[in-house]
Design an enzyme around this catalytic site. Structure first.
Site, PDB file in Angstrom:
ATOM      1  N   ARG A 198      -9.168   1.496   8.830  1.00  0.00           N
ATOM      2  CA  ARG A 198      -8.783   0.109   9.102  1.00  0.00           C
ATOM      3  C   ARG A 198      -9.863  -0.640   9.848  1.00  0.00           C
ATOM      4  O   ARG A 198      -9.680  -1.821  10.147  1.00  0.00           O
ATOM      5  CB  ARG A 198      -7.524   0.120   9.956  1.00  0.00           C
ATOM      6  CG  ARG A 198      -6.253  -0.223   9.199  1.00  0.00           C
ATOM      7  CD  ARG A 198      -5.122  -0.258  10.217  1.00  0.00           C
ATOM      8  NE  ARG A 198      -3.999  -1.009   9.784  1.00  0.00           N
ATOM      9  CZ  ARG A 198      -2.915  -0.487   9.212  1.00  0.00           C
ATOM     10  NH1 ARG A 198      -2.854   0.790   8.953  1.00  0.00           N
ATOM     11  NH2 ARG A 198      -1.908  -1.256   8.893  1.00  0.00           N
ATOM     12  N   ARG A 222      -0.595  -9.219  13.244  1.00  0.00           N
ATOM     13  CA  ARG A 222      -1.164  -8.127  12.453  1.00  0.00           C
ATOM     14  C   ARG A 222      -2.038  -8.668  11.326  1.00  0.00           C
ATOM     15  O   ARG A 222      -3.041  -8.065  10.958  1.00  0.00           O
ATOM     16  CB  ARG A 222      -0.042  -7.249  11.892  1.00  0.00           C
ATOM     17  CG  ARG A 222       0.609  -6.402  12.985  1.00  0.00           C
ATOM     18  CD  ARG A 222       1.933  -5.850  12.551  1.00  0.00           C
ATOM     19  NE  ARG A 222       1.821  -4.903  11.472  1.00  0.00           N
ATOM     20  CZ  ARG A 222       2.811  -4.592  10.646  1.00  0.00           C
ATOM     21  NH1 ARG A 222       3.998  -5.172  10.778  1.00  0.00           N
ATOM     22  NH2 ARG A 222       2.640  -3.708   9.710  1.00  0.00           N
ATOM     23  N   ARG A 272      11.576  -5.990   4.696  1.00  0.00           N
ATOM     24  CA  ARG A 272      11.281  -4.553   4.612  1.00  0.00           C
ATOM     25  C   ARG A 272      12.264  -3.773   5.476  1.00  0.00           C
ATOM     26  O   ARG A 272      12.569  -4.149   6.586  1.00  0.00           O
ATOM     27  CB  ARG A 272       9.852  -4.268   5.082  1.00  0.00           C
ATOM     28  CG  ARG A 272       9.590  -2.764   5.251  1.00  0.00           C
ATOM     29  CD  ARG A 272       8.141  -2.401   5.123  1.00  0.00           C
ATOM     30  NE  ARG A 272       7.317  -2.847   6.218  1.00  0.00           N
ATOM     31  CZ  ARG A 272       6.002  -2.613   6.302  1.00  0.00           C
ATOM     32  NH1 ARG A 272       5.379  -1.970   5.337  1.00  0.00           N
ATOM     33  NH2 ARG A 272       5.322  -3.059   7.329  1.00  0.00           N
ATOM     34  N   ARG A 301      11.468  -2.423  11.259  1.00  0.00           N
ATOM     35  CA  ARG A 301      10.504  -1.934  12.244  1.00  0.00           C
ATOM     36  C   ARG A 301      10.257  -2.982  13.315  1.00  0.00           C
ATOM     37  O   ARG A 301      10.194  -4.168  13.021  1.00  0.00           O
ATOM     38  CB  ARG A 301       9.178  -1.606  11.550  1.00  0.00           C
ATOM     39  CG  ARG A 301       9.146  -0.204  10.978  1.00  0.00           C
ATOM     40  CD  ARG A 301       7.991   0.022  10.034  1.00  0.00           C
ATOM     41  NE  ARG A 301       6.723  -0.541  10.472  1.00  0.00           N
ATOM     42  CZ  ARG A 301       5.611  -0.492   9.747  1.00  0.00           C
ATOM     43  NH1 ARG A 301       5.629   0.087   8.549  1.00  0.00           N
ATOM     44  NH2 ARG A 301       4.494  -1.013  10.186  1.00  0.00           N
ATOM     45  N   LYS A 346       0.828  -1.217   0.000  1.00  0.00           N
ATOM     46  CA  LYS A 346       0.000   0.000   0.000  1.00  0.00           C
ATOM     47  C   LYS A 346       0.859   1.262   0.000  1.00  0.00           C
ATOM     48  O   LYS A 346       0.632   2.178  -0.779  1.00  0.00           O
ATOM     49  CB  LYS A 346      -0.902   0.048   1.249  1.00  0.00           C
ATOM     50  CG  LYS A 346      -1.855  -1.115   1.376  1.00  0.00           C
ATOM     51  CD  LYS A 346      -2.713  -0.996   2.637  1.00  0.00           C
ATOM     52  CE  LYS A 346      -1.942  -1.007   3.934  1.00  0.00           C
ATOM     53  NZ  LYS A 346      -1.223  -2.258   4.219  1.00  0.00           N
TER      54      LYS A 346
END
Ligand code: ADP
Ligand code: ADP
Ligand code: ZN
Length: 213
Positions: free
Chosen positions: A88, A171, A127, A160, A13
């Site tokens: 969300r 998540r 990531r 992260r 996204k």
């Protein structure tokens, strides 16, 4: 043009939202980036948000909705925006619809970037994020020019805290329970389209541009 990005954590996204923002000259508004900036600055909001984010849980709607409504009321958002990571939950979507309706506005497109859960965990472990400017990279699929350093601003890239595999699984569960129902919500509103997020970054973007015109 007012656009919402939907999709699982790690679907791409943010990557696509930045490209859309650049092409159409509208701001990219990421609630995750706003929360991370607040954590970095040590604000009260950041302190509260971090408790939830570190556990892979959603930050409560009360802390999120007003923030976004304020942000989209800024002058730079008057020609539209691309919302990344908001809404969300159904109550967030309803709050947004209501705030827009009060001004005679509506969302033009909700883009669902689809990627199966199996692909997500490996994407997230690769990531790397710049906490200074919000840029994201991937060790394999989208590496920075110089290892560990942001192309944009030269800051150090980090994994992260919430991208560690055990938190990613949580998540994903939260996504399926609380965020996936938004696909139906925006489909019923007649503004939804889906793109195959397993394709390479430029192909996903080309598919989006073909739909946005
Ligand atoms: P990703 O892009 O990987 O899905 P984000 O940067 O959008 O991650 O979000 C990171 C975390 O910030 C979420 O797991 C959640 O805790 C919090 N967050 C971001 N946006 C929202 C939101 N709209 N409502 C509640 N929590 C949010
Ligand atoms: P989200 O905002 O949905 O959480 P990101 O845009 O941050 O997702 O992308 C998650 C990770 O996957 C990042 O490391 C990013 O560089 C990488 N990525 C994004 N799109 C693709 C793609 N189409 N193919 C492979 N990797 C991708
Ligand atoms: Zn940077």
């Amino acid at each position: 043009m007012k656009i919402i990005m939907l999709g699982a954590p790690g679907a791409g996204k943010g990557t696509q939202a930045k490209k859309i923002a650049a092409k159409y000259g509208i701001p990219h508004i990421s609630t995750g980036d706003i929360f991370r900036a607040n954590i970095k600055e040590g604000t009260e909001l950041g302190r509260k948000a971090k408790e939830y984010m570190d556990q892979g849980l959603l930050v409560p709607d009360e802390l999120t909705c007003d923030l976004v409504v304020d942000r989209i009321s800024q002058p730079d958002a008057s020609n539209g925006y691309v919302l990344d990571g908001f809404p969300r939950t159904i109550p967030q979507a309803e709050a947004l619809t209501k705030a827009l309706e009060a001004r005679g506005e509506k969302i033009d497109y909700a883009i669902d970037v689809t990627v199966p859960d199996e692909n997500i965990v490996s994407r997230m472990s690769g990531r790397r994020a710049c906490l200074k400017c919000g840029a994201t990279y991937h060790l394999v699929y989208n590496p920075p020019k110089k290892e560990g350093v942001c192309d944009n601003c030269g800051a150090e890239l980090v994994l992260r805290d919430d991208d560690k595999p055990e938190t990613v699984q949580k998540r994903l569960n939260v996504y399926h329970a609380q965020t996936q129902p938004l696909i139906d919500y925006y489909s019923k509103a007649g503004v939804l389209f889906s793109v195959d997020g397993t394709q390479d970054i430029d192909k996903v973007f080309a598919d989006i541009v073909a739909k946005l015109g």
